[in-house]
Design an enzyme around this catalytic site. Structure first.
Site, PDB file in Angstrom:
ATOM      1  CE  LYS A 171     -52.410 -42.662 -29.388  1.00 40.63           C
ATOM      2  NZ  LYS A 171     -50.990 -43.135 -28.857  1.00 40.63           N
TER       3      LYS A 171
ATOM      4  NE  ARG B 275     -49.919 -51.497 -25.500  1.00 40.26           N
ATOM      5  CZ  ARG B 275     -49.729 -50.649 -26.323  1.00 40.26           C
ATOM      6  NH1 ARG B 275     -50.695 -49.371 -26.443  1.00 40.26           N
ATOM      7  NH2 ARG B 275     -49.042 -50.311 -27.194  1.00 40.26           N
TER       8      ARG B 275
ATOM      9  NE  ARG C 185     -48.883 -42.463 -35.078  1.00 45.28           N
ATOM     10  CZ  ARG C 185     -49.632 -43.338 -34.246  1.00 45.28           C
ATOM     11  NH1 ARG C 185     -51.043 -43.599 -34.214  1.00 45.28           N
ATOM     12  NH2 ARG C 185     -48.991 -43.969 -33.366  1.00 45.28           N
TER      13      ARG C 185
ATOM     14  NE  ARG D 291     -45.360 -47.585 -30.823  1.00 45.33           N
ATOM     15  CZ  ARG D 291     -45.737 -48.390 -29.916  1.00 45.33           C
ATOM     16  NH1 ARG D 291     -44.874 -49.582 -29.550  1.00 45.33           N
ATOM     17  NH2 ARG D 291     -46.927 -48.387 -29.177  1.00 45.33           N
TER      18      ARG D 291
ATOM     19  NE  ARG E 225     -49.421 -52.127 -30.317  1.00 42.96           N
ATOM     20  CZ  ARG E 225     -49.639 -50.711 -30.276  1.00 42.96           C
ATOM     21  NH1 ARG E 225     -51.093 -50.649 -29.563  1.00 42.96           N
ATOM     22  NH2 ARG E 225     -49.018 -49.949 -30.817  1.00 42.96           N
TER      23      ARG E 225
HETATM   24  P1  AP5 Z   1     -53.105 -47.390 -24.364  1.00 48.84           P
HETATM   25  O1  AP5 Z   1     -54.457 -46.977 -24.071  1.00 48.84           O
HETATM   26  O2  AP5 Z   1     -53.008 -48.666 -25.112  1.00 48.84           O
HETATM   27  O3  AP5 Z   1     -52.056 -46.247 -24.896  1.00 48.84           O
HETATM   28  P2  AP5 Z   1     -52.289 -45.781 -26.502  1.00 48.84           P
HETATM   29  O4  AP5 Z   1     -52.141 -44.291 -26.218  1.00 48.84           O
HETATM   30  O5  AP5 Z   1     -53.452 -46.165 -27.314  1.00 48.84           O
HETATM   31  O6  AP5 Z   1     -50.787 -46.454 -26.889  1.00 48.84           O
HETATM   32  P3  AP5 Z   1     -50.559 -47.204 -28.344  1.00 48.84           P
HETATM   33  O7  AP5 Z   1     -49.109 -47.856 -27.844  1.00 48.84           O
HETATM   34  O8  AP5 Z   1     -51.560 -47.648 -28.925  1.00 48.84           O
HETATM   35  O9  AP5 Z   1     -50.146 -45.656 -29.253  1.00 48.84           O
HETATM   36  P4  AP5 Z   1     -49.337 -45.597 -30.571  1.00 48.84           P
HETATM   37  O10 AP5 Z   1     -49.794 -44.262 -30.824  1.00 48.84           O
HETATM   38  O11 AP5 Z   1     -47.918 -45.935 -30.564  1.00 48.84           O
HETATM   39  O12 AP5 Z   1     -50.022 -46.960 -31.361  1.00 48.84           O
HETATM   40  P5  AP5 Z   1     -50.910 -47.044 -32.502  1.00 48.84           P
HETATM   41  O13 AP5 Z   1     -51.579 -48.444 -32.405  1.00 48.84           O
HETATM   42  O14 AP5 Z   1     -51.717 -46.032 -33.004  1.00 48.84           O
HETATM   43  O15 AP5 Z   1     -52.336 -47.343 -22.730  1.00 48.84           O
HETATM   44  C1  AP5 Z   1     -51.215 -48.246 -22.765  1.00 48.84           C
HETATM   45  C2  AP5 Z   1     -51.080 -49.071 -21.528  1.00 48.84           C
HETATM   46  O16 AP5 Z   1     -51.261 -48.167 -20.433  1.00 48.84           O
HETATM   47  C3  AP5 Z   1     -52.119 -50.065 -21.146  1.00 48.84           C
HETATM   48  O17 AP5 Z   1     -51.522 -51.176 -20.538  1.00 48.84           O
HETATM   49  C4  AP5 Z   1     -53.103 -49.342 -20.369  1.00 48.84           C
HETATM   50  O18 AP5 Z   1     -53.842 -50.176 -19.434  1.00 48.84           O
HETATM   51  C5  AP5 Z   1     -52.155 -48.377 -19.495  1.00 48.84           C
HETATM   52  N1  AP5 Z   1     -52.905 -47.062 -19.062  1.00 48.84           N
HETATM   53  C6  AP5 Z   1     -53.720 -46.303 -19.949  1.00 48.84           C
HETATM   54  N2  AP5 Z   1     -54.005 -45.039 -19.274  1.00 48.84           N
HETATM   55  C7  AP5 Z   1     -53.386 -45.177 -18.056  1.00 48.84           C
HETATM   56  C8  AP5 Z   1     -53.206 -44.414 -17.023  1.00 48.84           C
HETATM   57  N3  AP5 Z   1     -53.978 -43.259 -16.862  1.00 48.84           N
HETATM   58  N4  AP5 Z   1     -52.570 -44.818 -15.715  1.00 48.84           N
HETATM   59  C9  AP5 Z   1     -52.153 -45.885 -15.733  1.00 48.84           C
HETATM   60  N5  AP5 Z   1     -51.964 -46.895 -16.822  1.00 48.84           N
HETATM   61  C10 AP5 Z   1     -52.503 -46.531 -18.019  1.00 48.84           C
HETATM   62  O19 AP5 Z   1     -49.949 -47.333 -33.816  1.00 48.84           O
HETATM   63  C11 AP5 Z   1     -49.000 -48.347 -33.874  1.00 48.84           C
HETATM   64  C12 AP5 Z   1     -48.346 -48.287 -35.143  1.00 48.84           C
HETATM   65  O20 AP5 Z   1     -49.192 -48.196 -36.287  1.00 48.84           O
HETATM   66  C13 AP5 Z   1     -47.444 -46.957 -35.296  1.00 48.84           C
HETATM   67  O21 AP5 Z   1     -46.174 -47.079 -34.870  1.00 48.84           O
HETATM   68  C14 AP5 Z   1     -47.443 -46.841 -36.727  1.00 48.84           C
HETATM   69  O22 AP5 Z   1     -46.457 -47.686 -37.327  1.00 48.84           O
HETATM   70  C15 AP5 Z   1     -48.848 -47.420 -37.184  1.00 48.84           C
HETATM   71  N6  AP5 Z   1     -49.781 -46.245 -37.652  1.00 48.84           N
HETATM   72  C16 AP5 Z   1     -51.014 -46.103 -36.712  1.00 48.84           C
HETATM   73  N7  AP5 Z   1     -51.810 -45.150 -37.103  1.00 48.84           N
HETATM   74  C17 AP5 Z   1     -51.004 -44.463 -38.091  1.00 48.84           C
HETATM   75  C18 AP5 Z   1     -51.101 -43.040 -38.734  1.00 48.84           C
HETATM   76  N8  AP5 Z   1     -52.134 -42.368 -38.580  1.00 48.84           N
HETATM   77  N9  AP5 Z   1     -50.140 -42.931 -39.716  1.00 48.84           N
HETATM   78  C19 AP5 Z   1     -49.136 -43.821 -39.849  1.00 48.84           C
HETATM   79  N10 AP5 Z   1     -48.928 -44.743 -39.109  1.00 48.84           N
HETATM   80  C20 AP5 Z   1     -49.673 -45.285 -38.185  1.00 48.84           C
HETATM   81 MG    MG Z   2     -53.303 -47.454 -28.920  1.00 53.81          MG
END
Ligand code: AP5
Ligand code: MG
Length: 214
Positions: A13, A127, A88, A172, A161
């Site tokens: 994402k 990552r 979410r 997660r 992270r």
């Molecule tokens: P990346 O693009 O970083 O993946 P992502 O989908 O953004 O993954 P996240 O870990 O950020 O998602 P998340 O939903 O767990 O975390 P968030 O920060 O939202 O890609 C990952 C890796 O793969 C990178 O190294 C990239 O280079 C590589 N890659 C990407 N695409 C690729 C491909 N096609 N092929 C190969 N490699 C690839 O949330 C974190 C925490 O915050 C949650 O756990 C929760 O506690 C809280 N939180 C956030 N939002 C909310 C909400 N709305 N409600 C409640 N709690 C929330």
């Molecule tokens: Mg992300």
């Protein structure tokens, strides 16, 4: 354009949102990034969120919806938005409906990145990001062109992270399956959902998304 990017942790994402910002001049609203900034700044929101995020659980609906409301308020109405990691839960989806109406916006698409969960653990534990500009990298799949130097800004500082360990990633993923996937029917009923193969290369995923937006 107002787009929701949906997908489990590591689906890509953030990576794709960064590209959409570059290609389409849109604004990325990542609740994860906002919460991490709040934790770093030790704001009251950050103090509440830190332990929840470290466990891989979801922060309260009201907290994240208030963060999104504040961002939308500050944004010019003509600037398109990519919602990355929000909504979410069913409650957040309903809160977003209210916020879109309040700010005079309509959803264009909900893009679900489909991925193989086993591959995600490897993606997440590999990552890292630029400490200066936030550009995302991966040890194997997407390293900087010059080792140790950010492609975008030239910084030599990188960070990982604290929730990117295998145990937290599993929690997660469970949260995604239990609380986030069930909101898809809310958008399927409005015929907004498109699925993209998130296991393809970063370039190919980006092309597939671009094709949906033109
Ligand atoms: P990346 O693009 O970083 O993946 P992502 O989908 O953004 O993954 P996240 O870990 O950020 O998602 P998340 O939903 O767990 O975390 P968030 O920060 O939202 O890609 C990952 C890796 O793969 C990178 O190294 C990239 O280079 C590589 N890659 C990407 N695409 C690729 C491909 N096609 N092929 C190969 N490699 C690839 O949330 C974190 C925490 O915050 C949650 O756990 C929760 O506690 C809280 N939180 C956030 N939002 C909310 C909400 N709305 N409600 C409640 N709690 C929330
Ligand atoms: Mg992300």
């Amino acid at each position: 354009m107002n787009i929701i990017l949906l997908g489990p942790p590591g689906a890509g994402k953030g990576t794709q949102a960064h590209r959409m910002v570059e290609h389409h001049g849109m604004r990325q609203l990542s609740t994860g990034d906002m919460l991490r900034a709040a934790v770093k700044a030790q704001t009251p929101v950050g103090q509440k969120a830190k332990a929840v995020m470290d466990r891989g659980e979801l922060v309260s609906d009201d907290i994240v919806s208030e963060l999104i409301d504040a961002e939308l308020t500050a944004l010019a109405p003509e600037t398109g938005v990519i919602f990355d990691g929000y909504p979410r839960t069913q409650a957040q989806a309903e809160q977003l409906d209210g916020l879109l109406a309040k700010h005079g916006r309509c959803l264009t698409r909900v893009i679900e990145l489909g991925v193989d969960e086993d591959a995600l653990v490897e993606r997440i534990t590999g990552r890292f990001s630029c400490a200066e500009c936030g550009t995302l990298y991966h040890d194997m799949a997407n390293p900087p062109k010059t080792d140790g130097v950010c492609d975008q800004c030239g910084s030599t500082e990188f960070k990982r992270r604290p929730d990117d360990n295998e145990e937290t990633v599993r929690t997660r993923m469970q949260e995604y399956r239990a609380k986030t996937q069930p909101i898809l029917p809310h958008y399927e009923a409005q015929d907004l959902v498109a699925r993209v193969d998130g296991m393809a290369s970063i370039e190919d995923v980006s092309h597939a998304i671009d094709a949906l937006l033109t």
